[in-house]
Enzyme design. Structure first.
Site, PDB file in Angstrom:
ATOM      1  N   LYS A  76       0.822  -1.213   0.000  1.00  0.00           N
ATOM      2  CA  LYS A  76       0.000   0.000   0.000  1.00  0.00           C
ATOM      3  C   LYS A  76       0.852   1.258   0.000  1.00  0.00           C
ATOM      4  O   LYS A  76       0.443   2.281  -0.545  1.00  0.00           O
ATOM      5  CB  LYS A  76      -0.955   0.012   1.198  1.00  0.00           C
ATOM      6  CG  LYS A  76      -2.135  -0.920   1.033  1.00  0.00           C
ATOM      7  CD  LYS A  76      -3.253  -0.587   1.995  1.00  0.00           C
ATOM      8  CE  LYS A  76      -4.416  -1.543   1.821  1.00  0.00           C
ATOM      9  NZ  LYS A  76      -5.402  -1.436   2.921  1.00  0.00           N
ATOM     10  N   LYS A 134     -13.077  -7.367  -6.195  1.00  0.00           N
ATOM     11  CA  LYS A 134     -14.025  -6.254  -6.184  1.00  0.00           C
ATOM     12  C   LYS A 134     -13.468  -5.007  -6.856  1.00  0.00           C
ATOM     13  O   LYS A 134     -14.207  -4.097  -7.193  1.00  0.00           O
ATOM     14  CB  LYS A 134     -14.590  -5.926  -4.794  1.00  0.00           C
ATOM     15  CG  LYS A 134     -13.710  -5.953  -3.622  1.00  0.00           C
ATOM     16  CD  LYS A 134     -14.512  -5.545  -2.367  1.00  0.00           C
ATOM     17  CE  LYS A 134     -13.550  -5.409  -1.190  1.00  0.00           C
ATOM     18  NZ  LYS A 134     -14.138  -4.897   0.009  1.00  0.00           N
ATOM     19  N   LYS A 162      -8.749 -15.041  -8.998  1.00  0.00           N
ATOM     20  CA  LYS A 162      -9.919 -14.866  -8.145  1.00  0.00           C
ATOM     21  C   LYS A 162     -10.726 -13.633  -8.569  1.00  0.00           C
ATOM     22  O   LYS A 162     -10.142 -12.628  -8.969  1.00  0.00           O
ATOM     23  CB  LYS A 162      -9.413 -14.693  -6.703  1.00  0.00           C
ATOM     24  CG  LYS A 162     -10.438 -15.003  -5.652  1.00  0.00           C
ATOM     25  CD  LYS A 162      -9.816 -14.890  -4.271  1.00  0.00           C
ATOM     26  CE  LYS A 162     -10.858 -14.352  -3.313  1.00  0.00           C
ATOM     27  NZ  LYS A 162     -10.359 -14.033  -2.011  1.00  0.00           N
TER      28      LYS A 162
END
Ligand code: TRP
Length: 335
Positions: free
Chosen positions: A118, A203, A200
């Protein structure tokens, strides 16, 4: 054995109110919670305090924090049986996080892979909150003496550090926190991307590979119609047929049928017909879920009173742990 005499275990799960939940989140997690609510004491927390470690649009964060919980309710999670709440409504999370910060080492936080990732992604805003993110997460979990925490692979390291912090604290002050274990669902389904069926469903994917729980009917049907499949023609679950396997899993996830039943149902039919059927089933189910979601959201009075009652329940439990911690570390508490 009398079921009432078995002490139920506590499950804590935190969900960041950012991004749109997908059918992967629904089939892989949400749907299973509905079945678990009788066997466990569950707390589901919309972790808005975690979200601000990355810059957010305030109005959007406010809306999503509530919508996330409304979505849980629409999926069948009962706010009377479970504690559904917003993190910032229970001050004990921030309070315990501060104490735990003093029992967490700079070095161990520096090793967190999510922090490293991040801080690369948000290199203009490497704030202290991003660094101590796992400590707030540890506070979430330890406040409720959670036995089990359902976590994906990306959060495993954070659960490890939570355990380390808890053991360190218990080591100094005696038994204070339950040491939480990861919870791996027995029946969790892994849903893959429609465009890259070896990855996978995510979102944050906006390329058509993921179906959002709140997607519109025609978008759902269109995305499934365009799902990547192999060059064969048989609708069977087999090696090398990642795309078809995924669609079969999705179909069974929504209908409750077994793979064998689905294979029989579509024997001799082409991919086109199959995809249409899957699209219809998904769109019908999500349509019904969305109708419940909209109903729940429309009743603000109920929603707000539910949030208030559940935050009070959470605060009561959290306060018990926090008082214990304050006493142990030596904070004076007037009687
Ligand atoms: N960090 C988690 C995530 O991004 C969210 C989270 C916050 C969480 N607190 C938690 C998950 C406590 C489980 C338990 O997915």
């Amino acid at each position: 054995m009398d079921n009432n005499q078995v002490v139920k275990k506590t499950i804590f799960s935190g969900i960041q109110p950012s991004g749109n939940l997908t059918i992967g989140n629904y089939l892989g997690a949400l749907k299973n919670w509905v079945a678990l609510q009788d066997d466990y004491n569950c707390l589901f927390c919309s972790v808005d305090m975690h979200s601000i470690t990355v810059r957010q649009t305030p109005a959007e964060l406010r809306r999503r924090s509530v919508e996330m919980l409304a979505l849980y309710m629409a999926a069948g999670i009962d706010p009377e049986k479970n504690i559904l709440f917003i993190q910032s409504h229970v001050p004990a999370h921030a309070e315990l996080a501060w104490v735990l910060n003093c029992y967490t080492m700079f070095g161990e936080l520096s090793r967190m892979t999510q922090f490293k990732e991040k801080s690369q992604k948000h290199s203009e805003n490497i704030n202290a909150g991003l660094f101590t993110y796992p400590v707030l997460m540890a506070a979430d979990i330890l406040l409720y003496q959670a036995d089990l925490v359902p976590v994906g692979l990306d959060q495993k390291q954070h659960l490890e550090i939570t355990r380390d912090i808890a053991m360190r604290f218990n080591g100094v002050y005696g038994d204070t926190f339950t040491i939480p274990e990861p919870y791996i669902p027995k029946i969790g389904m892994k849903i893959m991307s429609l465009t890259e069926p070896d990855k996978k469903m995510s979102k944050s994917d906006v390329s058509g590979g993921s179906v959002g729980i709140l997607d519109r009917r025609d978008d759902i049907i269109r995305k499934i119609k365009r799902a990547v499949t192999d060059s064969g023609s048989e609708i069977v679950y087999a090696d090398g047929k990642d795309g078809i396997n995924n669609l079969l899993t999705i179909y069974c996830g929504f209908t409750g049928k077994t793979i064998e039943e689905a294979e029989k149902e579509f024997a001799g039919m082409g991919y086109g017909v199959f995809k249409e059927a899957v699209g219809e089933v998904v769109a019908d189910h999500l349509g019904a879920l969305q109708a419940r979601f909209n109903e729940i959201l429309a009743d603000k009075e109920y929603l707000n009173s539910m949030l208030k009652t559940n935050a009070e329940k959470a605060a009561y439990l959290a306060r018990k742990t926090l008082s214990k911690v304050y006493r142990k570390v030596g904070f004076y508490q007037p009687k």
